[in-house]
Scaffold this motif. Structure first.
Motif, PDB file in Angstrom:
ATOM      1  N   ARG A  95      -4.725   9.943   1.696  1.00 17.99           N
ATOM      2  CA  ARG A  95      -5.103   9.213   0.281  1.00 17.99           C
ATOM      3  C   ARG A  95      -4.474   8.080   0.167  1.00 17.99           C
ATOM      4  NH1 ARG A  95      -8.383  12.484  -2.880  1.00 17.99           N
ATOM      5  NH2 ARG A  95      -7.799  11.123  -4.872  1.00 17.99           N
ATOM      6  N   ILE A  96      -5.024   7.104  -0.206  1.00 20.84           N
ATOM      7  CA  ILE A  96      -4.774   5.703  -0.377  1.00 20.84           C
ATOM      8  C   ILE A  96      -4.331   5.011  -1.582  1.00 20.84           C
ATOM      9  CG2 ILE A  96      -4.829   3.314   0.584  1.00 20.84           C
ATOM     10  CD1 ILE A  96      -6.197   4.334   2.905  1.00 20.84           C
ATOM     11  N   LYS A 103       0.684  -1.213   0.108  1.00 26.05           N
ATOM     12  CA  LYS A 103       0.015   0.121  -0.073  1.00 26.05           C
ATOM     13  C   LYS A 103       0.910   1.179  -0.040  1.00 26.05           C
ATOM     14  CE  LYS A 103      -2.228  -1.619   3.629  1.00 26.05           C
ATOM     15  NZ  LYS A 103      -2.924  -1.607   4.758  1.00 26.05           N
ATOM     16  N   ASP A 106     -11.506   9.817  -2.701  1.00 25.50           N
ATOM     17  CA  ASP A 106     -10.957   8.676  -1.987  1.00 25.50           C
ATOM     18  C   ASP A 106     -11.584   8.244  -0.712  1.00 25.50           C
ATOM     19  OD1 ASP A 106      -9.265   6.694  -0.886  1.00 25.50           O
ATOM     20  OD2 ASP A 106      -7.362   7.808  -1.093  1.00 25.50           O
ATOM     21  N   VAL A 107     -12.690   7.314  -0.801  1.00 30.08           N
ATOM     22  CA  VAL A 107     -13.501   7.013   0.255  1.00 30.08           C
ATOM     23  C   VAL A 107     -12.577   6.316   1.252  1.00 30.08           C
ATOM     24  CG1 VAL A 107     -15.616   5.563   0.739  1.00 30.08           C
ATOM     25  CG2 VAL A 107     -15.277   6.816  -1.504  1.00 30.08           C
ATOM     26  N   GLN A 108     -11.800   5.394   0.809  1.00 29.93           N
ATOM     27  CA  GLN A 108     -11.103   4.507   1.624  1.00 29.93           C
ATOM     28  C   GLN A 108     -10.049   5.510   2.504  1.00 29.93           C
ATOM     29  OE1 GLN A 108      -8.299   2.030  -0.263  1.00 29.93           O
ATOM     30  NE2 GLN A 108      -8.060   0.777   1.509  1.00 29.93           N
ATOM     31  N   GLY A 109      -9.374   6.415   1.765  1.00 26.91           N
ATOM     32  CA  GLY A 109      -8.644   7.340   2.632  1.00 26.91           C
ATOM     33  C   GLY A 109      -9.461   8.417   3.437  1.00 26.91           C
ATOM     34  N   THR A 161     -12.094   7.324   5.214  1.00 30.69           N
ATOM     35  CA  THR A 161     -12.537   6.360   6.367  1.00 30.69           C
ATOM     36  C   THR A 161     -11.307   6.420   7.115  1.00 30.69           C
ATOM     37  OG1 THR A 161     -13.819   5.153   4.631  1.00 30.69           O
ATOM     38  CG2 THR A 161     -13.421   4.170   6.779  1.00 30.69           C
ATOM     39  N   VAL A 162      -9.785   6.086   6.717  1.00 27.74           N
ATOM     40  CA  VAL A 162      -8.962   6.137   7.535  1.00 27.74           C
ATOM     41  C   VAL A 162      -8.641   7.231   8.258  1.00 27.74           C
ATOM     42  CG1 VAL A 162      -6.244   5.860   7.145  1.00 27.74           C
ATOM     43  CG2 VAL A 162      -7.862   4.028   6.133  1.00 27.74           C
TER      44      VAL A 162
END
Lengths: 91, 91
Positions: free
Chosen positions: B39-40, A42, B17-20, B22-23
């Motif tokens: 951002r991932i 990642k 960036d939905v995952q980013g 969330t993190v």
């Protein structure tokens, strides 16, 4: 001061990378037959406001240990830089 | 010659960036409240045997375009280095 951390999270060398093996096979099927190994990890960019670079580094390491990586299976590498205004990560 | 490509694949800045996000929220809950953006993306290490560095670069770019990234939504950045024997990516 606003810092940008660029974090690479990789599987430890002793851990089998199933996703990487699958990508290597897919590349082979596409006639990328010179590829000898693929490993997938990642890449995370994080911006944070801290008073100093050592403090920012410490916070990012803590985030890696607590949330971003799995310390049993993964390694992480951090690069830090100062953000000039106007080139922020958008989110 | 054996080359190692280090590839960063990131979502384009205009893509949410939905995952980013969330993190970032999860970090907030863990009291990392100085974090302003996350951002991932993906980080890929690939080893390949090619006769020259420009040829290796060309093949890696082709692999990025055809398989590793989604050119509509993602950007990629490639760094190439020569592998000394004994420090290969294991797979």
């Amino acid at each position: 001061m606003l810092y940008k951390a660029k974090i690479k999270i990789t599987l430890r060398p002793s851990i089998l990378d199933v996703q990487g093996k699958t990508v290597m096979q897919a590349l082979g099927n596409l006639e990328f037959d010179t590829v000898e190994a693929v490993r997938i990890g990642k890449y995370i960019e994080m911006e944070l406001n801290e008073e100093s670079e050592p403090k920012a580094k410490e916070r990012v390491e803590e985030a890696c240990k607590k949330l971003l990586s799995n310390p049993v299976m993964e390694d992480y590498a951090i690069e830090l830089e100062v953000v000039e205004r106007g080139q922020n990560v958008e989110n």
